[in-house]
Motif scaffolding. Sequence first.
Motif, PDB file in Angstrom:
ATOM      1  N   PRO A 366       0.673  -1.355  -0.261  1.00 26.02           N
ATOM      2  CA  PRO A 366       0.051  -0.018   0.190  1.00 26.02           C
ATOM      3  C   PRO A 366       0.541   1.473  -0.031  1.00 26.02           C
ATOM      4  O   PRO A 366       1.772   0.858   0.680  1.00 26.02           O
ATOM      5  N   TYR A 367       0.417   2.629  -0.777  1.00 24.48           N
ATOM      6  CA  TYR A 367       1.470   3.454  -0.586  1.00 24.48           C
ATOM      7  C   TYR A 367       1.096   4.328   0.956  1.00 24.48           C
ATOM      8  O   TYR A 367       1.651   5.037   1.184  1.00 24.48           O
ATOM      9  N   ALA A 368       0.302   3.550   1.617  1.00 25.90           N
ATOM     10  CA  ALA A 368      -0.150   4.404   3.206  1.00 25.90           C
ATOM     11  C   ALA A 368       1.545   3.868   4.110  1.00 25.90           C
ATOM     12  O   ALA A 368       1.706   4.681   4.063  1.00 25.90           O
ATOM     13  N   ILE A 369       2.074   2.887   3.501  1.00 26.22           N
ATOM     14  CA  ILE A 369       2.971   2.619   4.315  1.00 26.22           C
ATOM     15  C   ILE A 369       4.556   3.292   3.802  1.00 26.22           C
ATOM     16  O   ILE A 369       4.335   3.751   4.714  1.00 26.22           O
ATOM     17  N   LEU A 370       4.115   3.486   2.613  1.00 29.04           N
ATOM     18  CA  LEU A 370       4.977   4.123   2.165  1.00 29.04           C
ATOM     19  C   LEU A 370       5.104   5.855   2.725  1.00 29.04           C
ATOM     20  O   LEU A 370       6.350   6.312   2.899  1.00 29.04           O
ATOM     21  N   GLY A 371       3.523   6.067   2.628  1.00 34.24           N
ATOM     22  CA  GLY A 371       3.874   7.852   3.473  1.00 34.24           C
ATOM     23  C   GLY A 371       3.565   7.448   4.627  1.00 34.24           C
ATOM     24  O   GLY A 371       5.152   8.396   5.108  1.00 34.24           O
ATOM     25  N   ALA A 372       3.727   6.917   5.748  1.00 35.02           N
ATOM     26  CA  ALA A 372       4.161   6.612   6.554  1.00 35.02           C
ATOM     27  C   ALA A 372       5.507   6.369   7.358  1.00 35.02           C
ATOM     28  O   ALA A 372       5.830   7.407   8.275  1.00 35.02           O
ATOM     29  N   THR A 373       6.028   5.655   5.848  1.00 37.82           N
ATOM     30  CA  THR A 373       7.536   5.181   6.348  1.00 37.82           C
ATOM     31  C   THR A 373       8.944   7.513   6.224  1.00 37.82           C
ATOM     32  O   THR A 373       9.485   7.275   6.926  1.00 37.82           O
ATOM     33  N   ILE A 374       7.753   7.846   5.501  1.00 37.24           N
ATOM     34  CA  ILE A 374       8.779   8.805   5.011  1.00 37.24           C
ATOM     35  C   ILE A 374       8.273   9.866   6.124  1.00 37.24           C
ATOM     36  O   ILE A 374       9.300  10.787   6.551  1.00 37.24           O
ATOM     37  N   MET A 375       6.859  10.132   6.248  1.00 36.82           N
ATOM     38  CA  MET A 375       6.447  10.451   7.191  1.00 36.82           C
ATOM     39  C   MET A 375       7.209  10.624   8.892  1.00 36.82           C
ATOM     40  O   MET A 375       7.656  11.496   9.477  1.00 36.82           O
ATOM     41  N   ALA A 376       7.583   9.248   8.868  1.00 35.75           N
ATOM     42  CA  ALA A 376       8.187   8.604  10.534  1.00 35.75           C
ATOM     43  C   ALA A 376      10.462   9.123  10.290  1.00 35.75           C
ATOM     44  O   ALA A 376      10.726  10.193  10.983  1.00 35.75           O
ATOM     45  N   ALA A 377      10.768   9.020   9.025  1.00 32.50           N
ATOM     46  CA  ALA A 377      11.504   8.966   8.684  1.00 32.50           C
ATOM     47  C   ALA A 377      11.895  10.791   8.977  1.00 32.50           C
ATOM     48  O   ALA A 377      13.336  11.373   9.225  1.00 32.50           O
ATOM     49  N   ILE A 378      11.636  12.077   8.407  1.00 29.66           N
ATOM     50  CA  ILE A 378      11.015  13.267   8.307  1.00 29.66           C
ATOM     51  C   ILE A 378      11.041  13.469   9.833  1.00 29.66           C
ATOM     52  O   ILE A 378      11.823  15.026   9.587  1.00 29.66           O
TER      53      ILE A 378
END
Length: 569
Positions: A366-378
Amino acid sequence: MSAIAARLIPAWLRHYQLAMLPTDVVAGLVVGILVIPQSLGYAVLAGLPPVYGLYAAIVPVMVYAWIGSSNVQAVGPAAVTAIMTASALHPYADKDVEQYVLMAGLLALMVGALLWVAGQLKLGWIMQFISRGVSAGFVSGAAVLIFISQLKYLTSIPIAGNGLLGYLSSMVRYVSQLHPLTLAIGVVAFTLMVLNRYGKQWVWQSWLSSSHAKWAERLFPLILLGIAIFLSMSLHWTTKGVATIGTIPQGLPTFTLPYLPDFREALNLLPTAGLMALIAFVSSSSVASTYARLRSETFDANRELKGLGLANLTGGVFQSFPIAGGFSRTAINVDSGAKTPLASLVTVLVMVIALIAFGDILSPLPYAILGATIMAAIIGLIDIATLKSAWQRDRLDAASFMAAFVGVLVFGLNTGLVIGLMVSFASLIWQSSQPHVAIVGQLAGTEHFRNINRHDVITYHNLLMLRIDESLFFGNSESVHRRVIDATKQYPDAREIIFIMAAVNHIDLTAQEMLISLNKELLAQQKRLHFSFIKGPIMDVIGDTPLITELSGEVYLSNMDAVEALKDR
């Protein structure tokens, strides 16, 4: 080995020691595996299909490994360059995906060309003029925008815009398109990622050793990726409206000429390409120089420009978008034991294997997992610590931070950076226009002279000793003139005015004319102007000018000579 071969083969490879091979291989494997989800996410952040994140981690990385300045820096897709790509290509977002991809390649070519030309012109010194406040404020503002931009993948709301207001207004306008299941997946993934990153002392360290806890933290995003793919397949999330990556083309990036726009389109992209080149260089140089210092290695800013430039140039024709040095991936590379750029070549091998063998496996993600990954890293890029430090120790740098930060949020990345730079340069001009001029006296029993406001010193009623702590030029000459006149009014009995010039390294024409005029003003008041401690190179310039030939007083080799000669007059 011939001279030509010596120039073509990098030094790290010519002098490679086999004892370093195991640690380089392990580091390359670790970085390659751990940054796969990050690379996919940064491609999405740039507005590209996820597979282009893997493409961007192949050819450019190989080129930088061969000719870059750092032995351990891991280059590739980066958050700031990704969002700047999306911002620059926003007008093309609704057009054909193929054209968007080609425009991203063109942007990489432009960034690479600018960096390479700067390297040829030896412009590495430019990095010195980007203050810590501006760079930290810009990155922090970009991090906030990146965080908000990723909400579209956690909510399915089509958020778009160049600044904070644009993102928020589009969110309010299309809030009815919120997808509850996508939101639940994204929130759970984001919460777990944040706990893993910032709550590791409770999540891992409470029951694992420190070394095991470190690896558990690093591997968790990959584990979460696998769980999400399994659940997506098992629970048929795609049929329930959850957006997934879908089919990833198998195979390696191919040589592809970028889209060639008309002159106006290229001209519109040029300012953004210039700012991206600057940011890519500053961020990469910061990482590379830091690790070079820690490893007792040399860092060549001009070579870094050439390495980054050629990496982006080649990436531009091999389906990449602009790349830069990565903070997190370089830290992982070093912590995993990387000794040379061979580790980056092993990382490239991992990306190649992922493209050839894992395309079908990643498709249900899911794109939601990629979005969450970026948000947590950023979140970690929002640099509150630098703002606090600047506020306590340098308010002008704090102002530069806030100007860049607020400018990015309100006006977007490009304008925000320009605003930050303008405030930074304005503060530099203001500081240089306010030189420190101290009234000094003699420390008892010594030949040392210190500020009368800081030390208990001996002064003489007929002497006024002024220490000028800056070079004199057109920007501060009037301020110096004003402060000298104020000091003579404060000490009206002083007839001998001594300028201590030990800190003065340059006197331009405007400053010379000011001193000539000041000499005449003081002479009209029956006061004489003297100089002490003028440096040789300065005297070479002014020795035959009216500043010296018409001087009412004398030029003394030292402050003590001046005091001994004048105190009894």
